[in-house]
Design a protein around this motif. Structure first.
Motif, mmCIF file in Angstrom:
data_model
loop_
_atom_site.group_PDB
_atom_site.id
_atom_site.type_symbol
_atom_site.label_atom_id
_atom_site.label_comp_id
_atom_site.label_asym_id
_atom_site.label_seq_id
_atom_site.Cartn_x
_atom_site.Cartn_y
_atom_site.Cartn_z
ATOM 1 N N THR A 23 0.912 -1.272 0.043
ATOM 2 C CA THR A 23 0.032 0.179 0.170
ATOM 3 C C THR A 23 0.807 1.369 0.067
ATOM 4 O O THR A 23 0.651 2.123 -0.740
ATOM 5 C CB THR A 23 -0.911 -0.094 1.163
ATOM 6 O OG1 THR A 23 -1.547 -1.075 1.207
ATOM 7 C CG2 THR A 23 -1.617 1.175 1.399
ATOM 8 N N CYS A 77 0.944 4.221 -2.976
ATOM 9 C CA CYS A 77 0.744 5.527 -2.627
ATOM 10 C C CYS A 77 2.024 6.464 -2.727
ATOM 11 O O CYS A 77 2.048 7.597 -2.075
ATOM 12 C CB CYS A 77 -0.224 5.783 -1.246
ATOM 13 S SG CYS A 77 -1.560 4.792 -1.398
ATOM 14 N N GLU A 124 -5.561 8.333 1.379
ATOM 15 C CA GLU A 124 -5.968 7.507 0.644
ATOM 16 C C GLU A 124 -5.149 6.235 0.999
ATOM 17 O O GLU A 124 -5.661 5.190 0.800
ATOM 18 C CB GLU A 124 -5.129 8.016 -0.736
ATOM 19 C CG GLU A 124 -5.113 7.192 -1.883
ATOM 20 C CD GLU A 124 -4.132 7.252 -2.934
ATOM 21 O OE1 GLU A 124 -4.448 6.905 -3.866
ATOM 22 O OE2 GLU A 124 -3.656 8.345 -2.763
ATOM 23 N N ALA A 125 -4.110 6.085 1.492
ATOM 24 C CA ALA A 125 -3.242 5.182 1.858
ATOM 25 C C ALA A 125 -3.971 4.137 3.020
ATOM 26 O O ALA A 125 -4.060 2.787 3.069
ATOM 27 C CB ALA A 125 -1.762 5.262 2.521
ATOM 28 N N ARG A 170 -7.138 2.555 1.269
ATOM 29 C CA ARG A 170 -6.508 1.444 0.636
ATOM 30 C C ARG A 170 -6.190 0.348 1.461
ATOM 31 O O ARG A 170 -6.717 -1.029 0.955
ATOM 32 C CB ARG A 170 -5.474 1.762 -0.331
ATOM 33 C CG ARG A 170 -5.743 2.668 -1.574
ATOM 34 C CD ARG A 170 -4.550 2.600 -2.513
ATOM 35 N NE ARG A 170 -4.852 3.231 -3.654
ATOM 36 C CZ ARG A 170 -4.090 3.549 -4.845
ATOM 37 N NH1 ARG A 170 -3.038 2.620 -4.904
ATOM 38 N NH2 ARG A 170 -4.391 4.442 -5.765
ATOM 39 N N GLU A 176 -3.946 4.753 -11.191
ATOM 40 C CA GLU A 176 -3.585 3.539 -10.651
ATOM 41 C C GLU A 176 -2.710 2.821 -11.680
ATOM 42 O O GLU A 176 -1.737 2.195 -11.414
ATOM 43 C CB GLU A 176 -4.495 2.799 -10.050
ATOM 44 C CG GLU A 176 -5.179 3.142 -8.683
ATOM 45 C CD GLU A 176 -6.495 2.317 -8.625
ATOM 46 O OE1 GLU A 176 -6.409 1.745 -7.414
ATOM 47 O OE2 GLU A 176 -7.189 2.148 -9.265
#
Length: 393
Positions: free
Chosen positions: A342, A346, A357-358, A361, A383
């Motif tokens: 992850t 990121c 966001e991390a 995810r 992505e």
């Protein structure tokens, strides 16, 4: 001059060393003074193989190396739709199939399906995909950056195994180990004589009558087992052989502290009033010792009365506890790998602030892992570009 206990061959310094406790089960102790090389080879390809095969799945599930430190073989698992997986001793599960599939469309373009275990694996496949299509890797990456892509995550299989212990040929191997230990420790000259004929016939040729009359499964708690477990781990391997004043010799043997058998080695005529043993830790093959030691001993009267008492000891307790501990360690490692993946996706480096966001995810990935759910989602352009530029970062 030593002679093989199973044939007339004279043993020499060139005789192949015999593992007292099977190498595949973590045995380290060896001897050249009991069995000749030819008998050693014969047993190794027959009864020893039968015993090793019986515990092969357990060795892989617990990542138990052999006595000479070789890793156990992987498990082959086939589930619905003929999907074939390989389960490695360190817990990794791999789908055995072509890593990528290329289908040419009617418009001259290509549909590419990549089957990989992680993003680094995807990245490593790029040169091979480009070569299969017949374009440069740079061109492939540029085209993928403009393509529609989906990510499908397929959870690995739940691995279950039914394991059995004992049986005619595996018990022949265990009886051989008892004979080798007894002879090595004291060079009992009577072992070539008639008191030992029955057990030697059982080891060399097999004998259902001996199996029925001289070998008994024992379900009792072992006196002093806590002492051995504290020094050699919860799934220790044990051989213990003892004689009474008349030279009657009884052996007590079991692997992984799970199933134990009492074997009558000789009804009389052996070396009297002796006790020898060997204990080893399959979780750490370097941790082993001869017995009696550590205050461990078994009375001859206790050895005389093997009993199946299902209420007194659960044979699967020790293995169950070891599997639970091993699984927890594998899960910790897998969670760590998910976190690293992850952060890489990121673009979070050491010392950087963890972004929302991390966190999102990782939370999604962790939840899907716990639920063992299959996912199918489109990849955003960001992505895709992060993926195809992975090797440039």
């Amino acid at each position: 001059m030593n002679i093989c206990i199973f044939c007339p061959t004279v043993l020499t310094p060139d005789t192949k060393p015999e593992h007292i406790w099977l190498n595949a089960l973590g045995g380290r102790a060896t001897t050249r003074g009991v069995i000749c090389s030819e008998c050693n080879n014969t047993f190794g390809s027959t009864i020893d193989t039968a015993l090793a095969s019986q515990v092969q799945d357990l060795r892989t599930l617990l990542n138990l190396s052999s006595g000479d430190r070789r890793t156990p073989p992987p498990l082959q698992v086939t589930i619905e739709e003929n999907q074939k997986f390989v389960v490695w001793p360190d817990g990794r599960i791999e789908l055995r199939q072509k890593p990528f599939i290329i289908e040419k469309r009617s418009d001259g373009g290509f549909d590419v399906t990549i089957k990989a275990k992680d993003l680094e694996h995807v990245d490593s496949l790029m040169p091979h995909v480009a070569a299969a299509i017949g374009i440069s890797e740079e061109n492939l990456r540029n085209q993928l950056g403009r393509a529609n892509a989906r990510e499908i995550i397929q959870p690995g299989p739940q691995v279950t195994r039914n394991m059995a212990f004992g049986g005619h040929d595996p018990l022949r191997s265990l009886a051989k180990s008892c004979l080798v230990l007894w002879n090595k420790s004291g060079q009992d000259n009577a072992i070539k004589e008639s008191p030992f004929d029955a057990v030697k016939v059982f080891v060399t040729r097999g004998d259902q009558t001996f199996l029925s009359n001289k070998i008994k499964l024992d379900g009792r708690p072992i006196p002093g087992a806590d002492i051995l477990a504290s020094k050699f781990g919860p799934i220790f391997n044990l051989i213990f052989v003892k004689s009474d004043s008349n030279g009657k010799i009884l052996a007590y043997v079991g692997n992984y502290n799970t199933a134990y058998w009492r074997i009558v080695i000789a009804e009389a005529g052996g070396m009297p009033n002796r006790a020898v043993g060997l204990v080893s830790n399959p979780l750490n093959p370097n941790n082993w010792s001869y017995l009696p030691n550590y205050g461990f001993d078994l009375d001859i009267s206790w050895l005389e009365t093997p009993t199946i008492d299902e209420s007194s000891r659960n044979p699967g307790d020790s293995i169950g506890a070891a599997l639970k501990d091993h699984t927890e360690k594998q899960q910790e490692q897998h969670i760590h790998e998910m976190l690293i993946d992850t952060f890489r996706e990121c673009q979070i480096s050491e010392g950087s602030v963890i972004t929302e966001e991390a966190i999102e995810r990782f939370s999604q990935r962790f939840a899907l892992w716990l639920l063992r759910a299959k996912t199918d989602r489109p990849l955003s352009s960001e992505e895709i570009n992060s993926l195809i530029s992975l090797n440039k970062g």
